[in-house]
Design a protein around this motif. Structure first.
Motif, PDB file in Angstrom:
ATOM      1  N   UNK A  51       0.808  -1.104  -0.043  1.00  0.00           N
ATOM      2  CA  UNK A  51       0.050  -0.020  -0.036  1.00  0.00           C
ATOM      3  C   UNK A  51       0.918   1.247  -0.177  1.00  0.00           C
ATOM      4  N   UNK A  52       2.039   1.137   0.670  1.00  0.00           N
ATOM      5  CA  UNK A  52       2.931   2.191   0.347  1.00  0.00           C
ATOM      6  C   UNK A  52       4.029   2.059  -0.818  1.00  0.00           C
ATOM      7  N   UNK A  53       3.810   1.130  -1.652  1.00  0.00           N
ATOM      8  CA  UNK A  53       4.725   0.779  -2.867  1.00  0.00           C
ATOM      9  C   UNK A  53       3.758   0.995  -3.967  1.00  0.00           C
ATOM     10  N   UNK A  54       3.820   0.024  -4.863  1.00  0.00           N
ATOM     11  CA  UNK A  54       3.080   0.056  -6.265  1.00  0.00           C
ATOM     12  C   UNK A  54       1.542   0.024  -6.280  1.00  0.00           C
ATOM     13  N   UNK A  55       0.961  -0.297  -4.772  1.00  0.00           N
ATOM     14  CA  UNK A  55      -0.539  -0.144  -4.769  1.00  0.00           C
ATOM     15  C   UNK A  55      -0.970   1.047  -4.029  1.00  0.00           C
ATOM     16  N   UNK A  56      -0.083   1.822  -3.908  1.00  0.00           N
ATOM     17  CA  UNK A  56      -0.607   3.266  -3.344  1.00  0.00           C
ATOM     18  C   UNK A  56      -1.600   3.949  -4.031  1.00  0.00           C
ATOM     19  N   UNK A  57      -2.537   4.139  -3.394  1.00  0.00           N
ATOM     20  CA  UNK A  57      -3.811   4.667  -3.951  1.00  0.00           C
ATOM     21  C   UNK A  57      -3.961   6.304  -3.948  1.00  0.00           C
ATOM     22  N   UNK A  58      -3.170   6.931  -3.443  1.00  0.00           N
ATOM     23  CA  UNK A  58      -3.301   8.341  -3.104  1.00  0.00           C
ATOM     24  C   UNK A  58      -3.235   9.234  -4.541  1.00  0.00           C
ATOM     25  N   UNK A  59      -3.961  10.091  -4.686  1.00  0.00           N
ATOM     26  CA  UNK A  59      -4.055  11.013  -5.900  1.00  0.00           C
ATOM     27  C   UNK A  59      -4.789  10.210  -7.178  1.00  0.00           C
ATOM     28  N   UNK A  60      -5.525   8.696  -6.789  1.00  0.00           N
ATOM     29  CA  UNK A  60      -6.277   8.139  -7.898  1.00  0.00           C
ATOM     30  C   UNK A  60      -7.712   8.258  -7.362  1.00  0.00           C
ATOM     31  N   UNK A  61      -8.222   9.191  -7.318  1.00  0.00           N
ATOM     32  CA  UNK A  61      -9.599   8.971  -7.029  1.00  0.00           C
ATOM     33  C   UNK A  61     -10.529   8.229  -8.115  1.00  0.00           C
ATOM     34  N   UNK A  62     -11.547   7.475  -7.896  1.00  0.00           N
ATOM     35  CA  UNK A  62     -12.150   6.541  -8.523  1.00  0.00           C
ATOM     36  C   UNK A  62     -13.268   7.434  -9.001  1.00  0.00           C
ATOM     37  N   UNK A  63     -13.468   7.916 -10.442  1.00  0.00           N
ATOM     38  CA  UNK A  63     -14.433   8.820 -11.010  1.00  0.00           C
ATOM     39  C   UNK A  63     -15.701   7.990 -10.901  1.00  0.00           C
ATOM     40  N   UNK A  64     -15.765   6.772 -10.880  1.00  0.00           N
ATOM     41  CA  UNK A  64     -17.158   5.929 -10.881  1.00  0.00           C
ATOM     42  C   UNK A  64     -17.776   6.373  -9.473  1.00  0.00           C
ATOM     43  N   UNK A  65     -16.875   6.412  -8.268  1.00  0.00           N
ATOM     44  CA  UNK A  65     -17.424   6.598  -6.897  1.00  0.00           C
ATOM     45  C   UNK A  65     -16.914   7.931  -6.377  1.00  0.00           C
ATOM     46  N   UNK A  66     -16.104   8.552  -6.746  1.00  0.00           N
ATOM     47  CA  UNK A  66     -15.593   9.977  -6.414  1.00  0.00           C
ATOM     48  C   UNK A  66     -14.641   9.849  -5.036  1.00  0.00           C
ATOM     49  N   UNK A  67     -14.423   8.726  -4.812  1.00  0.00           N
ATOM     50  CA  UNK A  67     -13.407   8.377  -3.577  1.00  0.00           C
ATOM     51  C   UNK A  67     -12.068   7.594  -3.790  1.00  0.00           C
ATOM     52  N   UNK A  68     -11.215   7.808  -3.000  1.00  0.00           N
ATOM     53  CA  UNK A  68      -9.953   7.143  -3.113  1.00  0.00           C
ATOM     54  C   UNK A  68     -10.095   5.832  -2.683  1.00  0.00           C
ATOM     55  N   UNK A  69      -9.580   4.703  -3.850  1.00  0.00           N
ATOM     56  CA  UNK A  69      -9.785   3.331  -3.303  1.00  0.00           C
ATOM     57  C   UNK A  69      -8.853   2.962  -2.061  1.00  0.00           C
ATOM     58  N   UNK A  70      -9.131   1.769  -1.503  1.00  0.00           N
ATOM     59  CA  UNK A  70      -8.146   1.244  -0.430  1.00  0.00           C
ATOM     60  C   UNK A  70      -6.803   1.232  -1.168  1.00  0.00           C
ATOM     61  N   UNK A  71      -6.783   0.650  -2.532  1.00  0.00           N
ATOM     62  CA  UNK A  71      -5.581  -0.023  -3.071  1.00  0.00           C
ATOM     63  C   UNK A  71      -6.007   0.308  -4.554  1.00  0.00           C
ATOM     64  N   UNK A  72      -4.651   0.545  -5.333  1.00  0.00           N
ATOM     65  CA  UNK A  72      -4.950   0.780  -6.733  1.00  0.00           C
ATOM     66  C   UNK A  72      -3.840  -0.020  -7.327  1.00  0.00           C
ATOM     67  N   UNK A  73      -4.131  -0.958  -8.322  1.00  0.00           N
ATOM     68  CA  UNK A  73      -3.167  -1.428  -9.141  1.00  0.00           C
ATOM     69  C   UNK A  73      -2.975  -0.712 -10.324  1.00  0.00           C
ATOM     70  N   UNK A  74      -1.821  -0.167 -10.680  1.00  0.00           N
ATOM     71  CA  UNK A  74      -1.805   0.639 -12.214  1.00  0.00           C
ATOM     72  C   UNK A  74      -1.261  -0.098 -13.250  1.00  0.00           C
ATOM     73  N   UNK A  75      -1.619   0.217 -14.436  1.00  0.00           N
ATOM     74  CA  UNK A  75      -1.366  -0.610 -15.772  1.00  0.00           C
ATOM     75  C   UNK A  75      -0.669   0.764 -16.545  1.00  0.00           C
ATOM     76  N   UNK A  76       0.403   0.233 -17.172  1.00  0.00           N
ATOM     77  CA  UNK A  76       1.184   1.209 -17.833  1.00  0.00           C
ATOM     78  C   UNK A  76       0.998   0.860 -19.598  1.00  0.00           C
ATOM     79  N   UNK A  77       0.771   1.759 -20.456  1.00  0.00           N
ATOM     80  CA  UNK A  77       0.824   1.345 -21.902  1.00  0.00           C
ATOM     81  C   UNK A  77       1.987   0.998 -22.154  1.00  0.00           C
ATOM     82  N   UNK A  78       2.192  -0.156 -22.848  1.00  0.00           N
ATOM     83  CA  UNK A  78       3.450  -0.829 -23.142  1.00  0.00           C
ATOM     84  C   UNK A  78       3.712  -0.701 -24.535  1.00  0.00           C
ATOM     85  N   UNK A  79       2.829  -0.381 -25.569  1.00  0.00           N
ATOM     86  CA  UNK A  79       3.268  -0.186 -27.110  1.00  0.00           C
ATOM     87  C   UNK A  79       2.485   1.185 -27.499  1.00  0.00           C
TER      88      UNK A  79
END
Ligand code: FAD
Length: 437
Positions: A240-268
């Motif tokens: 939660x303090x590393x790759x799954x850190x949710x801060x600054x990533x509010x979910x537009x569906x709920x308007x809230x910050x999730x408990x954890x966030x997994x990010x995906x980065x465009x690869x090509x």
């Protein structure tokens, strides 16, 4: 002028070849792929990126940003290719991996004074001017020979790569596009987790089965590229303090910050593939599919490539090399890239740039030179050649390796780093005109 042999057509070897060729030196470049592959490479192209498609920060407040700018000033081929093939990634520089290696390959193939040989080199040539840039996955025979040459045990540890999923298999009803704090273009896809989902995920991740490790005595883990399952086992909140850190990533569906966030980065460039950020792993492929499919939005994900883990070989540079990357024992023999103990794509290419320039000087009967320590390029060479050999560990570009500023201390870190970068670029400009030209 003498001909120069470059062994290994990866990030460092391609850059070294380019720097030599543009100085009018004839180069024989030996690359063993596709005749013989490494455990991580998948193509026959030069400068293949074996893991993430990100080359990290592109800003002067970051040491790898400074390194990139210095390399641009030195007419680096790797930077030219990266700038020309970039894909959106906020403040970072990420590339379309196929176009990137294709660009480098095409440029080198088009050079009249470079001959590419598809051949594995098994022994260090004993004379002539040679740059060895065979990387962390140097073939076994050559690795053994280098170990004999260096007279001390070459060190190795593990490095890991993250899985890639197909874009059209991601559930966009759950996943949303956003960059942290809305900085830069929205370059990441975000998979939100509530507390319950996080708990299920971490429990399964810790229990999951890892693949067998072959040919290694210990399982030391490199902190900068730690497998996600190892991180998960370090404590409930570590991710939660590393790759799954949710801060600054509010979910537009709920308007809230999730408990954890997994990010995906465009690869090509086509945005048809995404890598799971920070998910380097050594889990068995089946386990990767089972556990990572628990991530909301990835329930039907198609894995284009699974995460992997590999050997990383590097030499005892503090004992063997001088800051021009020339061996102290055999004049004309240079080492470059990850195997010298610099860590990362850009760092490897950067050391190839310095080694290439120095090999060219040697070919023109000029003395090799060390780049100024105020530059990122020079500070890395200084680090790998002057650190206490017993505690020597590969290292990324860092402001910690560059001398601090004289005079009054600037409290703001960003400002201080930008000033150090400014000084580095000035120092490089001066070095270019007074020493190199
Ligand atoms: P390479 O790019 O590996 O080039 C070496 C070349 O030499 C290869 O093309 C190989 O085929 C060739 N070769 C090997 N032996 C011989 C031989 N005997 N004769 C002829 N040719 C030979 N860095 C990052 O910045 N980000 C990452 O995400 C990242 N992930 C990594 C994941 C893995 C699995 C590994 C192993 C490393 C990773 N690294 C990463 C570290 C490092 O930056 C890269 O490995 C980088 O490619 C190193 O550049 P190089 O030029 O030293 O070696």
């Amino acid at each position: 002028t003498q001909k120069v042999t470059v062994i290994g057509g990866g990030l460092a070897g391609s850059e070294a070849t380019w720097q030599l060729a543009k100085r009018g030196i004839e180069v024989d470049l030996y690359e063993m792929r596709p005749e013989k592959m490494t455990p991580a490479h998948e193509t026959k192209e030069l400068a293949e990126l074996v893991c993430t498609n990100s080359m990290r920060s592109n800003q002067l407040s970051n040491a790898v940003g400074l390194l990139k700018e210095e390399m641009r000033q030195m007419d680096s081929l790797i930077m030219e290719a990266a700038d020309k093939t970039q894909v959106p990634a906020g403040g970072a520089l990420a590339v379309d991996r196929d176009s990137f290696s294709q660009y480098v390959t095409d440029r080198i193939r088009s050079l009249d004074n470079v001959t590419i040989h598809t051949e594995e080199i098994k022994n260090i040539p004993t004379d002539g001017i040679v740059v060895i840039a065979t990387g962390p996955l140097t073939s076994d025979d050559l690795a053994k020979n280098i170990q004999q040459f260096s007279g001390s045990d070459s060190l190795h540890f593990f490095d890991a790569a993250a899985p890639i999923v197909a874009a059209d298999s991601i559930n966009m009803d759950i996943v949303y596009k956003k960059s942290r704090y809305d900085r830069g273009e929205a370059a990441y896809l975000n998979c939100p987790m509530n507390k319950e989902q996080y708990e299920t995920f971490i429990n399964e991740l810790i229990k999951a089965e890892t693949a067998e490790l072959h040919g290694f005595e210990n399982s030391e883990v490199f902190e900068g590229c730690m497998p996600i399952e190892v991180m998960a086992s370090r404590g409930y909140k570590t991710m939660l303090f590393g790759p799954l850190k949710p801060v600054g990533l509010e979910d537009p569906h709920t308007g809230e910050t999730p408990y954890a966030v997994v990010q995906l980065r465009q690869d090509n460039a086509a945005a048809s593939m995404y890598n799971i950020v920070g998910f380097q792993t050594h889990l068995k492929y089946g386990e990767q599919k089972r556990v990572f499919s628990l991530i909301p939005g990835l329930e039907n994900a198609r894995f284009v490539r699974y995460g992997k883990m590999h050997r990383n070989t590097y030499i005892a540079s503090p004992e063997i090399l001088s800051a021009s990357y020339e061996s102290k024992k055999q004049k004309g023999l240079f080492f470059a890239g990850q195997m010298t103990g610099v860590e990362g794509y850009v760092e490897s290419a950067g050391s190839g740039l310095v080694a290439g320039i120095n090999a060219a000087r040697e070919a023109m009967e000029q003395e090799p030179v060390a780049f100024p320590v105020e530059t990122a390029l020079g500070s890395m060479a200084n680090y790998v050649t002057t650190t206490d050999a017993k505690h020597f560990q590969p290292m990324n570009a860092s402001f910690a390796l560059i001398p601090g500023l004289e005079g009054k201390k600037i409290r703001n870190k960003r400002e201080r780093h930008e000033k150090i970068s400014e000084r580095g670029l000035e120092s490089l400009a001066q070095f270019k005109t007074t020493v190199l030209d």
